[in-house]
Design a protein around this motif. Structure first.
Motif, PDB file in Angstrom:
ATOM      1  N   UNK A 217      24.981  66.182  55.549  1.00  0.00           N
ATOM      2  CA  UNK A 217      23.865  65.265  55.314  1.00  0.00           C
ATOM      3  C   UNK A 217      22.678  65.988  54.680  1.00  0.00           C
ATOM      4  N   UNK A 218      22.382  67.192  55.168  1.00  0.00           N
ATOM      5  CA  UNK A 218      21.275  67.967  54.594  1.00  0.00           C
ATOM      6  C   UNK A 218      21.564  68.359  53.148  1.00  0.00           C
ATOM      7  N   UNK A 219      22.784  68.811  52.890  1.00  0.00           N
ATOM      8  CA  UNK A 219      23.156  69.157  51.516  1.00  0.00           C
ATOM      9  C   UNK A 219      23.071  67.920  50.623  1.00  0.00           C
ATOM     10  N   UNK A 220      23.465  66.763  51.175  1.00  0.00           N
ATOM     11  CA  UNK A 220      23.384  65.516  50.415  1.00  0.00           C
ATOM     12  C   UNK A 220      21.955  65.150  50.056  1.00  0.00           C
ATOM     13  N   UNK A 221      21.036  65.317  50.993  1.00  0.00           N
ATOM     14  CA  UNK A 221      19.621  65.064  50.701  1.00  0.00           C
ATOM     15  C   UNK A 221      19.119  65.993  49.609  1.00  0.00           C
ATOM     16  N   UNK A 222      19.457  67.285  49.747  1.00  0.00           N
ATOM     17  CA  UNK A 222      18.950  68.278  48.800  1.00  0.00           C
ATOM     18  C   UNK A 222      19.636  68.202  47.440  1.00  0.00           C
TER      19      UNK A 222
ATOM     20  N   UNK B 137      17.086  65.879  45.686  1.00  0.00           N
ATOM     21  CA  UNK B 137      15.784  66.469  45.353  1.00  0.00           C
ATOM     22  C   UNK B 137      15.468  67.602  46.323  1.00  0.00           C
ATOM     23  N   UNK B 138      14.644  68.539  45.878  1.00  0.00           N
ATOM     24  CA  UNK B 138      14.164  69.607  46.749  1.00  0.00           C
ATOM     25  C   UNK B 138      13.254  68.978  47.805  1.00  0.00           C
ATOM     26  N   UNK B 139      13.317  69.523  49.022  1.00  0.00           N
ATOM     27  CA  UNK B 139      12.502  68.985  50.110  1.00  0.00           C
ATOM     28  C   UNK B 139      12.056  70.105  51.040  1.00  0.00           C
TER      29      UNK B 139
ATOM     30  N   UNK C 152      12.236  63.273  58.186  1.00  0.00           N
ATOM     31  CA  UNK C 152      11.789  61.894  57.958  1.00  0.00           C
ATOM     32  C   UNK C 152      12.766  61.114  57.084  1.00  0.00           C
ATOM     33  N   UNK C 153      13.224  61.736  56.023  1.00  0.00           N
ATOM     34  CA  UNK C 153      14.123  61.054  55.078  1.00  0.00           C
ATOM     35  C   UNK C 153      15.465  60.733  55.727  1.00  0.00           C
TER      36      UNK C 153
ATOM     37  N   UNK D 126      20.235  59.037  62.612  1.00  0.00           N
ATOM     38  CA  UNK D 126      20.208  60.497  62.610  1.00  0.00           C
ATOM     39  C   UNK D 126      18.775  60.970  62.797  1.00  0.00           C
ATOM     40  N   UNK D 127      18.535  61.612  63.914  1.00  0.00           N
ATOM     41  CA  UNK D 127      17.224  62.191  64.189  1.00  0.00           C
ATOM     42  C   UNK D 127      17.415  63.667  64.510  1.00  0.00           C
ATOM     43  N   UNK D 128      16.656  64.482  63.836  1.00  0.00           N
ATOM     44  CA  UNK D 128      16.720  65.933  64.061  1.00  0.00           C
ATOM     45  C   UNK D 128      15.382  66.433  64.559  1.00  0.00           C
TER      46      UNK D 128
END
Length: 116
Positions: A15-20, A23-25, A32-33, A42-44
């Motif tokens: 999921x993190x790789x998918x977000x990045x 876009x860079x974050x 939040x995203x 999904x809450x981290x």
């Protein structure tokens, strides 16, 4: 209904790789995203996120850099690497295979059965 944390554990890196990949974050932005896009499924916590980001960075899947956010505040941003993009593609294929197999079992179907 809350999702069992053990079901989420194996997919967090993907999921993190998918977000990045989109876009860079910076860290809090990812938290939040992820919550927003998953409708709060999904809450981290920061204590979970940052060790995972450091691990992905050590594996060469992410790079970090300092950037200026709104209000001129300096933050640590993360960017997916080409190796990270390859890993994300691999994880997506693995996820598709896994969810297809789970659905077959739950629906009582077989590999040759037609899907409803």
């Amino acid at each position: 209904m809350a999702i069992d944390k053990s079901l989420q554990a194996g997919s967090t890196s993907m999921l993190l790789l998918g977000l990045l990949a989109q876009q860079d974050m910076y860290g809090y932005q990812m938290i939040e995203e992820l919550e927003k896009r998953s409708d709060h499924t999904f809450t981290l916590k920061a204590g979970t996120l940052y060790p995972l980001l450091h691990q992905l960075e050590e594996q060469g899947l992410l790079l970090s850099y300092e950037g200026t956010a709104e209000g001129a505040r300096v933050r640590k941003y993360y960017r997916i690497t080409p190796k990270g993009t390859e890993k994300l593609s691999e994880k997506k294929r693995e996820w598709e295979r896994y969810t297809t197999a789970v659905n077959r079992v739950l629906k009582g179907g077989s590999r040759n059965a037609a899907w409803c």
